[in-house]
Design an enzyme around this catalytic site. Sequence first.
Site, PDB file in Angstrom:
ATOM      1  N   ARG A  76      16.954  15.309  40.061  1.00  0.00           N
ATOM      2  CA  ARG A  76      15.614  15.670  40.537  1.00  0.00           C
ATOM      3  C   ARG A  76      15.314  15.025  41.887  1.00  0.00           C
ATOM      4  O   ARG A  76      15.973  14.075  42.315  1.00  0.00           O
ATOM      5  CB  ARG A  76      14.559  15.216  39.520  1.00  0.00           C
ATOM      6  CG  ARG A  76      14.529  13.712  39.345  1.00  0.00           C
ATOM      7  CD  ARG A  76      13.274  13.214  38.668  1.00  0.00           C
ATOM      8  NE  ARG A  76      13.367  11.782  38.392  1.00  0.00           N
ATOM      9  CZ  ARG A  76      13.171  10.817  39.272  1.00  0.00           C
ATOM     10  NH1 ARG A  76      12.885  11.108  40.541  1.00  0.00           N
ATOM     11  NH2 ARG A  76      13.271   9.545  38.918  1.00  0.00           N
ATOM     12  N   ILE A  80      12.766   6.179  41.963  1.00  0.00           N
ATOM     13  CA  ILE A  80      12.853   5.666  40.598  1.00  0.00           C
ATOM     14  C   ILE A  80      11.527   5.834  39.858  1.00  0.00           C
ATOM     15  O   ILE A  80      10.452   5.702  40.440  1.00  0.00           O
ATOM     16  CB  ILE A  80      13.284   4.175  40.591  1.00  0.00           C
ATOM     17  CG1 ILE A  80      13.623   3.711  39.162  1.00  0.00           C
ATOM     18  CG2 ILE A  80      12.225   3.288  41.237  1.00  0.00           C
ATOM     19  CD1 ILE A  80      14.327   2.367  39.103  1.00  0.00           C
ATOM     20  N   HIS A  83      10.304   6.500  32.044  1.00  0.00           N
ATOM     21  CA  HIS A  83       9.875   7.353  30.936  1.00  0.00           C
ATOM     22  C   HIS A  83       9.924   6.526  29.654  1.00  0.00           C
ATOM     23  O   HIS A  83      10.840   5.720  29.469  1.00  0.00           O
ATOM     24  CB  HIS A  83      10.796   8.557  30.765  1.00  0.00           C
ATOM     25  CG  HIS A  83      10.904   9.419  31.981  1.00  0.00           C
ATOM     26  ND1 HIS A  83       9.817   9.960  32.618  1.00  0.00           N
ATOM     27  CD2 HIS A  83      11.991   9.832  32.681  1.00  0.00           C
ATOM     28  CE1 HIS A  83      10.221  10.676  33.656  1.00  0.00           C
ATOM     29  NE2 HIS A  83      11.531  10.605  33.717  1.00  0.00           N
ATOM     30  N   ALA A 143       3.630  11.727  37.361  1.00  0.00           N
ATOM     31  CA  ALA A 143       4.669  11.814  38.388  1.00  0.00           C
ATOM     32  C   ALA A 143       5.373  13.162  38.292  1.00  0.00           C
ATOM     33  O   ALA A 143       5.475  13.748  37.210  1.00  0.00           O
ATOM     34  CB  ALA A 143       5.678  10.681  38.214  1.00  0.00           C
ATOM     35  N   ILE A 144       5.853  13.639  39.434  1.00  0.00           N
ATOM     36  CA  ILE A 144       6.558  14.920  39.491  1.00  0.00           C
ATOM     37  C   ILE A 144       7.892  14.731  40.195  1.00  0.00           C
ATOM     38  O   ILE A 144       7.959  14.141  41.272  1.00  0.00           O
ATOM     39  CB  ILE A 144       5.729  15.979  40.240  1.00  0.00           C
ATOM     40  CG1 ILE A 144       4.418  16.258  39.494  1.00  0.00           C
ATOM     41  CG2 ILE A 144       6.520  17.276  40.413  1.00  0.00           C
ATOM     42  CD1 ILE A 144       3.497  17.225  40.204  1.00  0.00           C
ATOM     43  N   ILE A 157       7.690  16.869  34.983  1.00  0.00           N
ATOM     44  CA  ILE A 157       6.586  15.940  35.160  1.00  0.00           C
ATOM     45  C   ILE A 157       6.567  14.907  34.041  1.00  0.00           C
ATOM     46  O   ILE A 157       7.076  15.139  32.947  1.00  0.00           O
ATOM     47  CB  ILE A 157       5.230  16.669  35.209  1.00  0.00           C
ATOM     48  CG1 ILE A 157       4.883  17.318  33.861  1.00  0.00           C
ATOM     49  CG2 ILE A 157       5.233  17.728  36.306  1.00  0.00           C
ATOM     50  CD1 ILE A 157       3.500  17.940  33.833  1.00  0.00           C
ATOM     51  N   ALA A 158       5.966  13.758  34.353  1.00  0.00           N
ATOM     52  CA  ALA A 158       5.806  12.679  33.379  1.00  0.00           C
ATOM     53  C   ALA A 158       4.348  12.249  33.395  1.00  0.00           C
ATOM     54  O   ALA A 158       3.855  11.727  34.401  1.00  0.00           O
ATOM     55  CB  ALA A 158       6.717  11.509  33.730  1.00  0.00           C
ATOM     56  N   CYS A 174       8.432   5.517  42.043  1.00  0.00           N
ATOM     57  CA  CYS A 174       8.508   6.575  43.063  1.00  0.00           C
ATOM     58  C   CYS A 174       8.626   5.998  44.468  1.00  0.00           C
ATOM     59  O   CYS A 174       8.345   6.687  45.457  1.00  0.00           O
ATOM     60  CB  CYS A 174       7.310   7.522  42.970  1.00  0.00           C
ATOM     61  SG  CYS A 174       7.092   8.253  41.325  1.00  0.00           S
TER      62      CYS A 174
END
Length: 228
Positions: A76, A80, A83, A143-144, A157-158, A174
């Site tokens: 992706r 970093i 999850h 986040a994406i 996404i998260a 990120c």
Amino acid sequence: MRKGEVLKLGIVPYMEGKEIQLKAFERVKKGETDGILILLQHPPVYTIGVSGGFDENILVPLAELKKKAELYKVERGGKITFHGPGQIVAYPIFNLAKWQKDVHLFVYKLEETIIKLLEEYGIKAGRKPKYTGVWVGDEKICAIGIAVRRWITWHGIAFNVNTDLSYFGLINACGITEFGVTSMQKLGINEDIEKVKEKMVDKFSEVFGIHFSEITLDRLAVIDNAKA
């Protein structure tokens, strides 16, 4: 309206989740459906996207980080992130040819989906210039990080529902140093994560103009094997 499928799972190991994405990708590529939305959680895991930033964005010795969670480099976009349980990871495996072949628009719609979801809980969220994702003030709640191949999307996404945010303290999530992270729980909303998933599906349907039929993992495997 476009027709898609939704697969709702529990806590799934990261690499197993990746294999599920790849099965869904093949089904979408064969034209069997316009898109498959996978919703799940992962055990604690850090992932690093193609933008890298490995050394400068890990704030503790690597051995210490790996004691806390698994670590993978993935396809992706982005740097970093973390999850873990209490976080809904949504993998939209969508054929953009059925919408528009516009990756920026796709990301915009992902953000819009979460902004509308948070409106349901009275949380005012939005975008932040220069950054992707969904923000509440100066803290990121979603986040994406996506990948696109043959105009079919994967990764996703998260969204932090009641995530243990202490894991983010070990990294510059990120690659961002000046802003923090938040969750629905931190914002005072204690909602069952399965109920949040249901509302998320509704918002995906609304924003992307797609009707979802629910499938099981067994069904996806049967379809995949039948078409092999």
